[in-house]
Design a protein around this motif. Sequence first.
Motif: not given
Length: 277
Positions: A250-277
């Motif tokens: 968990l720590r390592d994945a978050f440490e390596k994550a590029d939050m600016a890119k993730l936010v730009a990519r997904w902030k305006d996209v509808d979330p996934l249905d938890p039953a379908m992930v």
Amino acid sequence: MTISVEAYARECAEQGLRGNYAVCQADFTVEQKYDYSDEDQEVWRTLCDRQTKLTEKLAHHSYLDGVDALGLLDRIPDFHEVSERLQKLTGWEIVAVPGLIPNEPFFDHLANRRFPVTNWLRSKKELDYIVEPDMFHDFFGHVPILSQPVFADFMQLYGEKGGAASRMGGEQLAGRLYWYTAEFGLMREGGASLKAFGAGLMSSFSELQFAVTSPDAHHVPFDLETVMRTAYEIDKFQRAYFVLPSFAALRDAFEKADMAKLVARWKDVDPLDPAMV
């Protein structure tokens, strides 16, 4: 957007929230004021006794180790006393708050290894369910795991990078990561058996059993980006529980994550249905 303590106190009063926000300091903290009644102490012991029967079987050993190290069960904890023990283990301390606080001071507290804990406790009538997070949820649920160095490092990092993501418009993405880890996280113990560590599970008599033992619980291997994209339930059992292989993952994945890119990519996209992930 920064909100003043006074404006927030007015909003909370209008919403009928229980805590006394009018006495908050600038960082939204208050004094614990250890003046709990005999009934409060009885409620605390009842909750702890009942929940411990489950956590001893279903909680990850890291949570149980934290309970042993900090001593939380005999009486309502004194925040200063527990902070002294916690600081020696991971450098964290407990700060009292009247309840939920705005995101900006919340992220700032975490980034500086301060964990906000509500200073009031539910009543006898609310043993099974309470709408607002109270001291039992915050303390019994969250604090023991902060004694674990790797998770403690993740939480500080969450305060830093989660706060940055929120300021970039990724508040919901950051919130989902917290929800599915700090609140409803599961983890493999010894690489095999499934155990829980999230505070929403630790403090819930019914959902802890469901999440860990029910064949109907939907267990999903942890993937940071998927977690941040997946919607969650507020007032019912989760329709997905993400399973970590370790806190280091968990720590390592978050440490390596590029939050600016993730936010730009997904902030305006509808979330996934938890039953379908």
